[in-house]
Motif scaffolding. Structure first.
Motif, short mmCIF file in Angstrom:
data_model
loop_
_atom_site.label_atom_id
_atom_site.label_comp_id
_atom_site.label_asym_id
_atom_site.label_seq_id
_atom_site.Cartn_x
_atom_site.Cartn_y
_atom_site.Cartn_z
N CYS A 60 0.60 3.89 9.96
CA CYS A 60 0.14 5.24 10.26
C CYS A 60 -1.15 5.50 9.51
CB CYS A 60 1.18 6.27 9.82
SG CYS A 60 1.34 6.34 8.03
N VAL A 100 -15.31 13.57 4.80
CA VAL A 100 -14.87 12.22 4.90
C VAL A 100 -15.23 11.82 6.31
CG1 VAL A 100 -12.49 12.85 5.51
CG2 VAL A 100 -12.93 10.65 4.51
N GLY A 131 0.84 -1.20 0.00
CA GLY A 131 0.00 0.00 0.00
C GLY A 131 0.87 1.24 0.00
N LEU A 146 -7.92 -4.67 1.15
CA LEU A 146 -8.38 -3.42 1.76
C LEU A 146 -7.21 -2.47 1.69
CD1 LEU A 146 -10.00 -5.08 4.89
CD2 LEU A 146 -11.25 -4.01 2.99
N LEU A 190 0.38 -9.60 11.28
CA LEU A 190 1.71 -9.76 10.66
C LEU A 190 2.81 -9.30 11.63
CD1 LEU A 190 1.29 -8.83 6.89
CD2 LEU A 190 1.27 -11.05 7.98
N GLY A 241 4.15 0.64 2.45
CA GLY A 241 5.08 -0.36 1.93
C GLY A 241 5.70 0.06 0.60
N ALA A 297 1.33 -3.53 6.56
CA ALA A 297 0.11 -4.17 6.06
C ALA A 297 -1.16 -3.40 6.39
CB ALA A 297 0.03 -5.59 6.60
N ASN A 319 -7.99 7.09 -0.46
CA ASN A 319 -7.80 8.18 0.50
C ASN A 319 -8.10 9.54 -0.11
OD1 ASN A 319 -5.16 9.56 -0.35
ND2 ASN A 319 -4.65 7.37 -0.38
N GLU A 364 -1.25 -8.36 -1.40
CA GLU A 364 -2.42 -9.16 -1.72
C GLU A 364 -2.91 -8.81 -3.13
OE1 GLU A 364 -5.01 -9.76 2.18
OE2 GLU A 364 -4.45 -7.67 1.89
N ALA A 375 -13.18 3.66 2.47
CA ALA A 375 -11.91 2.97 2.66
C ALA A 375 -11.57 3.01 4.14
CB ALA A 375 -10.80 3.64 1.83
N VAL A 423 0.54 -12.83 2.72
CA VAL A 423 1.58 -13.48 3.52
C VAL A 423 0.92 -14.20 4.68
CG1 VAL A 423 3.48 -13.01 5.11
CG2 VAL A 423 3.38 -11.84 2.90
N LEU A 482 5.69 -7.75 -1.25
CA LEU A 482 4.68 -8.80 -1.31
C LEU A 482 3.32 -8.19 -0.96
CD1 LEU A 482 6.68 -11.53 0.65
CD2 LEU A 482 6.54 -11.21 -1.83
N THR A 541 0.82 11.86 3.43
CA THR A 541 1.64 12.92 3.98
C THR A 541 3.04 12.42 4.35
OG1 THR A 541 -0.36 13.88 4.92
CG2 THR A 541 1.74 14.66 5.83
C1 LIG Z 1 -10.93 7.87 3.50
C2 LIG Z 1 -9.48 8.05 3.78
C3 LIG Z 1 -8.90 9.30 3.59
C4 LIG Z 1 -7.55 9.48 3.83
N1 LIG Z 1 -6.99 10.69 3.57
C5 LIG Z 1 -5.67 10.87 3.73
C6 LIG Z 1 -5.08 12.13 3.42
O1 LIG Z 1 -5.76 13.05 2.97
N2 LIG Z 1 -3.75 12.28 3.64
C7 LIG Z 1 -2.98 11.27 4.14
O2 LIG Z 1 -1.79 11.47 4.34
N3 LIG Z 1 -3.51 10.06 4.41
C8 LIG Z 1 -4.84 9.84 4.21
N4 LIG Z 1 -5.39 8.62 4.49
C9 LIG Z 1 -4.55 7.58 5.06
C10 LIG Z 1 -3.69 6.83 4.09
O3 LIG Z 1 -4.43 6.40 2.98
C11 LIG Z 1 -3.10 5.64 4.86
O4 LIG Z 1 -2.37 6.12 5.94
C12 LIG Z 1 -2.17 4.82 4.03
O5 LIG Z 1 -2.79 4.32 2.88
C13 LIG Z 1 -1.68 3.67 4.88
O6 LIG Z 1 -0.78 2.93 4.13
P1 LIG Z 1 -0.53 1.41 4.45
O7 LIG Z 1 0.43 0.94 3.45
O8 LIG Z 1 -0.24 1.26 5.88
O9 LIG Z 1 -1.96 0.74 4.24
P2 LIG Z 1 -2.70 0.48 2.86
O10 LIG Z 1 -2.45 1.57 1.93
O11 LIG Z 1 -4.11 0.15 3.22
O12 LIG Z 1 -1.99 -0.82 2.31
C14 LIG Z 1 -1.87 -1.98 3.09
C15 LIG Z 1 -1.44 -3.07 2.14
O13 LIG Z 1 -1.07 -4.22 2.88
C16 LIG Z 1 -1.51 -5.34 2.19
N5 LIG Z 1 -1.63 -6.48 3.09
C17 LIG Z 1 -2.44 -6.64 4.17
N6 LIG Z 1 -2.28 -7.86 4.70
C18 LIG Z 1 -1.36 -8.50 3.94
C19 LIG Z 1 -0.79 -9.80 3.98
N7 LIG Z 1 -1.12 -10.70 4.91
N8 LIG Z 1 0.12 -10.10 3.04
C20 LIG Z 1 0.49 -9.23 2.08
N9 LIG Z 1 -0.03 -7.98 2.01
C21 LIG Z 1 -0.95 -7.63 2.92
C22 LIG Z 1 -2.84 -4.90 1.62
O14 LIG Z 1 -3.19 -5.74 0.53
C23 LIG Z 1 -2.55 -3.50 1.19
O15 LIG Z 1 -2.09 -3.42 -0.13
C24 LIG Z 1 -6.75 8.39 4.27
C25 LIG Z 1 -7.33 7.16 4.44
C26 LIG Z 1 -8.67 6.97 4.21
C27 LIG Z 1 -9.27 5.62 4.39
#
Ligand SMILES: Cc1cc2nc3c(=O)[nH]c(=O)nc-3n(C[C@H](O)[C@H](O)[C@H](O)COP(=O)(O)OP(=O)(O)OC[C@H]3O[C@@H](n4cnc5c(N)ncnc54)[C@H](O)[C@@H]3O)c2cc1C
Ligand code: FES
Lengths: 98, 378
Positions: free
Chosen positions: B334, B266, B15, B42, B220, B18, B213, B48, B37, B308, B184, B35, B339
């Protein structure tokens, strides 16, 4: 490109030009049957676009219908004499409606 | 490209977090595999709001405020590289950001908040009254109820989908391998590193592991000996058809994208559910507030709505750590991954390779959650 299965029974006006159409069919279909493929120019690059999905999902078929901008041509039914034109760029706002 | 042999770094989760870390590590010469999904995932990365935002971040946690400011400062350089790598403009515009206040009570509350942030070292953040707001955005058809706004000149917005594409393209261009399609399931120590097993039975080996994740971080992280409670907080969004320019500055919960659509947000629904359906009631509430900011939007058609899930820790601040039981294994999570993308691709990626967390990130260790029952969303 497309061939009509039923004959036209009315006309519409596209960009000031009369085209044959069939009441009740979608405006997008009427235009495609008349050989029109460019429905709009995108707000982002100005590229020419036309219908893709013909079922209301893609928003690529936007046109101006009478005074209304950004109308999905695939969802507008033809009525005799309907006037429509290309959608150029982004939709503007009607000043006094604000 | 081969996915065999021992990688330097395996990132679990592709995501926003990562992809940034994977890109940063690959760019620094490490052999990286990400790696992820499949399309069922999700992914907040794909749903976002796209704000690059410091004005509301870190109240009560100075390390987070400073970490955010560091990221905002690194953003122009990241935007330039990500645009080149994505093959199109990520539309990063640091034009300043607003939080609208629609009556006297909202204005007073925001003023207190701004004062508090100021006392904690946030520079530039200020309150604008209606006249100042109008002077800042001449011609913007603000509704009569708009009393003013908080304004942080350093804030801005970006197209988050193009950003994600740029980060992943950069990771691949630097020799990294992107393996989506299978979750994973297990991480186990082997000589010189770790073996990761995926649900399709495939295995990958790496010296270092980064768990990123999102809302699925908790299970994880447990595999690498870290306790990181993360829960989903749902956010619903609306996007309109493309419109002529009306709102030059992005604001909390309303922005006009570079392509002309107006994105309206939102919600913060903290109900523990992983469901991603929208509700008419929430969309109606959001739309109603947007109309008080810009009444002219009554003419606009909604094109799509979606929900989301934000990954949320117990105190709402990010969590970073290296495991003590599994050396070389890290976690990063986070709720403002857009950001923070610039610090994740920069100092944090460097830390993963060096094994020492940077200033600020060091102070955001998940150990602080032990015994924490109070939960809040920042
Ligand atoms: C409605 C909304 C508005 C937002 N607005 C903002 C904004 O304006 N500004 C800002 O900075 N942030 C914003 N955010 C937050 C931002 O989108 C998240 O902080 C960011 O996407 C988190 O990144 P992440 O990689 O932790 O999670 P994600 O982007 O959700 O990615 C997680 C990844 O991990 C993978 N995964 C999970 N489990 C496994 C597994 N077992 N094996 C392999 N892969 C796995 C998933 O498939 C996914 O691809 C917003 C979020 C939402 C929901
Ligand atoms: S052709 Fe796709 S919405 Fe009309």
């Amino acid at each position: 490109m497309f061939r009509r299965t039923d004959p036209p029974d009315c006309t519409i006006v596209w960009e000031g030009r009369e085209l044959p159409a069939r009441a009740g069919e979608s405006l997008a279909v009427a235009l495609l049957a008349a050989g029109i493929t460019t429905f709009r120019e995108t707000p982002v690059t100005g590229a020419a676009r036309g219908p893709l999905c013909l079922m209301g999902a893609c928003f690529d078929c936007l046109v101006q219908v009478e005074e209304a901008q950004n109308m999905q041509a695939c969802l507008v039914p033809v009525t005799p004499g309907l006037r429509a034109q290309m959608q150029h760029g982004a939709r503007g706002f009607v000043e006094d409606a604000a | 490209m081969s996915s065999s042999g021992l990688f330097d770094v395996a990132v679990l989760g592709g995501g926003m977090v990562g992809s940034a870390i994977g890109f940063g590590c690959a760019e620094r010469g490490a052999r990286v595999v990400v790696l992820d999904e499949g399309d069922v995932a999700l992914r907040a990365a794909r749903g976002n709001f796209g704000l690059v935002w410091s004005q509301s971040k870190g109240d009560g946690m100075p390390a987070y405020a400073a970490w955010t400011r560091q990221s905002v400062a690194l953003w122009p350089a990241l935007a330039e590289r990500a645009s080149a790598l994505a093959g199109r403009d990520v539309q990063y515009r640091a034009v300043g950001g607003l939080t609208f206040c629609l009556d006297e009570a909202e204005f007073a509350a925001r003023q207190l908040f701004v004062q508090r942030m100021h006392n904690q070292g946030q520079e530039g953040l200020q309150m604008l009254d209606r006249a100042q707001l109008q002077a800042l955005m001449p011609g913007c058809p603000l509704g009569p109820e708009v009393r003013g706004a908080s304004y942080q000149p350093a804030d801005g917005h970006v197209d988050p989908l193009t950003l994600l594409r740029g980060l992943q393209a950069g990771m691949r261009a630097a020799g990294g391998v992107h393996l989506p399609g299978a979750a994973v399931q297990a991480v186990e120590p082997i000589a010189g590193g770790y073996r990761v097993t995926r649900e399709d039975g495939s295995q990958v080996e790496a010296q270092r592991i980064v768990v990123a994740a999102g809302v699925k971080t908790t299970p994880l992280a447990r595999m690498i000996g870290l306790d990181v409670p993360v829960r989903p907080v749902r956010g619903q969004n609306i996007v309109t058809e493309r419109l002529a320019p009306i709102l030059p500055l992005p604001a909390s919960a309303i922005r006009q994208t570079g392509d002309g659509t107006v994105q309206i947000g939102v919600t913060s629904e903290d109900d523990g559910s992983f469901a991603t359906a929208t509700t008419t009631a929430a969309l109606a509430t959001m739309a109603a507030r947007a109309l008080r900011v810009l009444p002219v939007l009554a003419q606009a058609r909604m094109v799509r709505g979606w929900a989301a899930l934000r990954p949320m820790t117990p105190d709402g601040f990010p969590a970073y750590a290296e495991s003590t039981t599994h050396p070389g294994c890290f976690v990063a999570t986070c709720h403002s991954g857009v950001t923070l993308a610039a610090v994740h691709a920069g100092p944090l990626a460097e830390a993963v390779l060096a094994g020492v967390l940077p200033e600020h990130a060091r102070d955001l260790h998940p150990d602080r959650f032990v015994g924490m029952t109070h939960v809040s969303s920042h």
